[in-house]
Design a protein around this motif. Structure first.
Motif, PDB file in Angstrom:
ATOM      1  N   VAL A   1     -22.695  -0.651  37.829  1.00 26.32           N
ATOM      2  CA  VAL A   1     -22.405   0.455  36.917  1.00 26.32           C
ATOM      3  C   VAL A   1     -20.979   0.335  36.376  1.00 26.32           C
ATOM      4  O   VAL A   1     -20.735   0.552  35.178  1.00 26.32           O
ATOM      5  CB  VAL A   1     -22.626   1.807  37.625  1.00 26.32           C
ATOM      6  CG1 VAL A   1     -22.093   2.961  36.768  1.00 26.32           C
ATOM      7  CG2 VAL A   1     -24.094   2.027  37.928  1.00 26.32           C
ATOM      8  N   ALA A   2     -20.041   0.001  37.267  1.00 26.04           N
ATOM      9  CA  ALA A   2     -18.652  -0.132  36.825  1.00 26.04           C
ATOM     10  C   ALA A   2     -18.501  -1.265  35.814  1.00 26.04           C
ATOM     11  O   ALA A   2     -17.735  -1.152  34.839  1.00 26.04           O
ATOM     12  CB  ALA A   2     -17.748  -0.377  38.040  1.00 26.04           C
TER      13      ALA A   2
ATOM     14  N   ALA B   1     -20.814  -2.318  33.728  1.00 23.95           N
ATOM     15  CA  ALA B   1     -21.422  -1.858  32.485  1.00 23.95           C
ATOM     16  C   ALA B   1     -20.487  -0.918  31.738  1.00 23.95           C
ATOM     17  O   ALA B   1     -20.361  -0.996  30.495  1.00 23.95           O
ATOM     18  CB  ALA B   1     -22.749  -1.174  32.786  1.00 23.95           C
ATOM     19  N   ARG B   2     -19.817  -0.030  32.479  1.00 25.40           N
ATOM     20  CA  ARG B   2     -18.874   0.885  31.834  1.00 25.40           C
ATOM     21  C   ARG B   2     -17.695   0.126  31.226  1.00 25.40           C
ATOM     22  O   ARG B   2     -17.196   0.502  30.153  1.00 25.40           O
ATOM     23  CB  ARG B   2     -18.384   1.918  32.841  1.00 25.40           C
ATOM     24  CG  ARG B   2     -19.442   2.965  33.188  1.00 25.40           C
ATOM     25  CD  ARG B   2     -18.956   3.917  34.261  1.00 25.40           C
ATOM     26  NE  ARG B   2     -19.960   4.930  34.551  1.00 25.40           N
ATOM     27  CZ  ARG B   2     -19.870   5.808  35.542  1.00 25.40           C
ATOM     28  NH1 ARG B   2     -18.797   5.788  36.350  1.00 25.40           N
ATOM     29  NH2 ARG B   2     -20.825   6.694  35.719  1.00 25.40           N
TER      30      ARG B   2
ATOM     31  N   ALA C   1     -18.921  -1.437  27.996  1.00 26.22           N
ATOM     32  CA  ALA C   1     -19.046  -0.417  26.958  1.00 26.22           C
ATOM     33  C   ALA C   1     -17.682  -0.019  26.422  1.00 26.22           C
ATOM     34  O   ALA C   1     -17.491   0.150  25.207  1.00 26.22           O
ATOM     35  CB  ALA C   1     -19.781   0.806  27.514  1.00 26.22           C
ATOM     36  N   ALA C   2     -16.695   0.105  27.329  1.00 27.30           N
ATOM     37  CA  ALA C   2     -15.351   0.460  26.900  1.00 27.30           C
ATOM     38  C   ALA C   2     -14.751  -0.640  26.036  1.00 27.30           C
ATOM     39  O   ALA C   2     -14.040  -0.367  25.051  1.00 27.30           O
ATOM     40  CB  ALA C   2     -14.475   0.733  28.124  1.00 27.30           C
TER      41      ALA C   2
ATOM     42  N   ASN D   1     -16.384  -0.390  22.574  1.00 22.34           N
ATOM     43  CA  ASN D   1     -15.842   0.745  21.836  1.00 22.34           C
ATOM     44  C   ASN D   1     -14.440   0.441  21.320  1.00 22.34           C
ATOM     45  O   ASN D   1     -14.078   0.834  20.197  1.00 22.34           O
ATOM     46  CB  ASN D   1     -15.809   1.989  22.721  1.00 22.34           C
ATOM     47  CG  ASN D   1     -17.195   2.524  23.031  1.00 22.34           C
ATOM     48  OD1 ASN D   1     -18.147   2.281  22.274  1.00 22.34           O
ATOM     49  ND2 ASN D   1     -17.315   3.233  24.142  1.00 22.34           N
TER      50      ASN D   1
ATOM     51  N   ASP E   1      -9.607   4.518  23.211  1.00 23.51           N
ATOM     52  CA  ASP E   1     -10.571   3.542  23.721  1.00 23.51           C
ATOM     53  C   ASP E   1      -9.880   2.458  24.537  1.00 23.51           C
ATOM     54  O   ASP E   1     -10.445   1.940  25.518  1.00 23.51           O
ATOM     55  CB  ASP E   1     -11.332   2.915  22.546  1.00 23.51           C
ATOM     56  CG  ASP E   1     -12.313   3.905  21.924  1.00 23.51           C
ATOM     57  OD1 ASP E   1     -12.645   4.896  22.607  1.00 23.51           O
ATOM     58  OD2 ASP E   1     -12.729   3.668  20.783  1.00 23.51           O
TER      59      ASP E   1
ATOM     60  N   ALA F   1      -9.329   3.980  27.914  1.00 22.88           N
ATOM     61  CA  ALA F   1     -10.609   4.069  28.631  1.00 22.88           C
ATOM     62  C   ALA F   1     -11.022   2.719  29.168  1.00 22.88           C
ATOM     63  O   ALA F   1     -11.576   2.608  30.277  1.00 22.88           O
ATOM     64  CB  ALA F   1     -11.676   4.632  27.699  1.00 22.88           C
ATOM     65  N   LYS F   2     -10.753   1.676  28.384  1.00 27.56           N
ATOM     66  CA  LYS F   2     -11.072   0.327  28.855  1.00 27.56           C
ATOM     67  C   LYS F   2     -10.234  -0.047  30.076  1.00 27.56           C
ATOM     68  O   LYS F   2     -10.739  -0.620  31.049  1.00 27.56           O
ATOM     69  CB  LYS F   2     -10.838  -0.671  27.725  1.00 27.56           C
ATOM     70  CG  LYS F   2     -11.134  -2.117  28.123  1.00 27.56           C
ATOM     71  CD  LYS F   2     -10.025  -3.015  27.660  1.00 27.56           C
ATOM     72  CE  LYS F   2     -10.188  -4.417  28.211  1.00 27.56           C
ATOM     73  NZ  LYS F   2      -9.086  -5.299  27.842  1.00 27.56           N
TER      74      LYS F   2
ATOM     75  N   ALA G   1     -11.633   1.762  33.126  1.00 25.88           N
ATOM     76  CA  ALA G   1     -12.867   1.131  33.596  1.00 25.88           C
ATOM     77  C   ALA G   1     -12.568  -0.167  34.322  1.00 25.88           C
ATOM     78  O   ALA G   1     -13.218  -0.506  35.325  1.00 25.88           O
ATOM     79  CB  ALA G   1     -13.808   0.896  32.417  1.00 25.88           C
TER      80      ALA G   1
ATOM     81  N   THR H   1     -11.138   0.681  37.786  1.00 23.19           N
ATOM     82  CA  THR H   1     -12.209   1.178  38.666  1.00 23.19           C
ATOM     83  C   THR H   1     -13.035   0.027  39.210  1.00 23.19           C
ATOM     84  O   THR H   1     -13.371  -0.010  40.408  1.00 23.19           O
ATOM     85  CB  THR H   1     -13.108   2.154  37.893  1.00 23.19           C
ATOM     86  OG1 THR H   1     -12.328   3.257  37.426  1.00 23.19           O
ATOM     87  CG2 THR H   1     -14.235   2.669  38.779  1.00 23.19           C
TER      88      THR H   1
END
Length: 328
Positions: free
Chosen positions: A114-115, A117-118, A121-122, A125, A158, A161-162, A165, A168
């Motif tokens: 999941v991390a 994938a996030r 996505a970041a 974006n 963005d 956010a990247k 992510a 994390t």
């Protein structure tokens, strides 16, 4: 009247001297070898029994005068409050153990996926927002300043956010810190200690006799609120059974540790109890009033404790006794 010759007179005088010496020797022998008689009473050694916890008294199982044995249950407190505390402490142990196991197990593979994938996505974006920002900047005055600012602020957001992510994912890949595991393990041990203390408090709601004895006083009744260390029984200890007697300084040399003694009491005049010397005081004292022999009332004496053999349980605490100290 016949005359007594000097020879007969000398013989009579010698006989008188021998008789006097024999009488003195016999008296001296009796003084030093006769059994010595001492006086005193059955010793009263008592102990106050109390609970270590505070609660309402639920039951008192023995009356005054009752004989009890070591290990007998003699009183109980209301256990409800202490049982709840024990159950709560047990639940806290389970929670602390589960938290420790969770940290020791580490991150699940699904969480890492999941991390990742996030992060992707970041990153996507961010590419889009940066291109949009650049496009509006290239347009110059063909686009409004507000639209350009909005596009560029979105690109910066963005980018942040990247980075979040990415961090994390790195944390999940690194696993749990050793310090966090140590803290969780310490919390688990602490919860176990609290549980042990709660179980101890619950056990202490039952009061047991520490030794054989006789209930001398029942100090509380069921329904009373009792605090920790509040006596509920006064118990006279009967094992071992002692007799306290006294000996004057003149006869102190006639007694020794372990020496055999014969004990009698007024209640059983025809019965002799076996005893032995278990303690001889090293300090003199004035004769106690409980010793009722006139010749000893004003003398300095030494306390002597006798270990008494009473298999039938006939003797009672405080009972006056006469002790005959047998010759060594």
């Amino acid at each position: 009247m016949p005359r007594v010759s000097k020879k007969n007179l000398f013989a009579l005088a010698a006989l008188a001297v021998v008789a006097a010496a024999g009488y003195w020797g016999y008296g001296h022998y009796r003084l030093n070898h006769a059994d010595l008689k001492l006086y005193g009473s059955i010793d009263m050694r008592t102990v106050d029994l109390a609970f270590e916890e505070s609660a309402r008294l639920e039951s008192m199982l023995f009356e005054e005068g009752a004989q009890i044995k070591a290990g007998d249950l003699i009183a109980k407190l209301d256990e409800s409050r202490h049982r709840i505390a024990r159950d709560q402490a047990a639940a806290q142990v389970n929670v602390a153990k589960a938290e420790l196991d969770l940290l020791l197990a580490g991150t699940r593979a699904e969480e890492i996926d999941v991390a990742r994938a996030r992060l992707k996505a970041a990153e996507a974006n961010l590419v889009l927002s940066e291109r949009t920002c650049k496009r509006y900047q290239d347009m110059g005055k063909a686009s409004s300043a507000l639209v350009r600012d909005q596009a560029c602020y979105a690109a910066r957001a963005d980018r942040a956010a990247k980075e979040e992510a990415k961090r994390t994912l790195e944390m999940l890949l690194a696993g749990t810190r050793a310090e966090e595991i140590d803290v969780a393990r310490a919390a688990w041990v602490q919860s176990q200690t609290r549980l042990a203390d709660a179980e101890r408090a619950l056990r202490n709601c039952s009061l047991y006799a520490p030794s054989d004895g006789v209930i001398r006083a029942r100090l509380k009744e069921p329904g009373d609120m009792v605090g920790a260390n509040t006596p509920v029984y006064e118990v006279a200890l009967m094992n071992p059974l002692w007799a306290r007697v006294y000996i004057d300084e003149i006869n102190l040399g006639k007694i020794s540790m372990g020496q055999n003694v014969e004990l009698t009491v007024d209640s059983f005049p025809d019965k002799v109890f076996e005893a032995s010397v278990g303690f001889i005081s090293t300090v003199a004292e004035f004769t106690p009033k409980t010793v009722q022999t006139e010749s000893l009332r004003t003398n300095l004496v030494y306390e002597v404790r006798l270990t008494v053999n009473d298999p039938e349980g006939l003797l009672r605490l405080g009972m006056p006794v006469s002790a005959r100290l047998l010759s060594k």
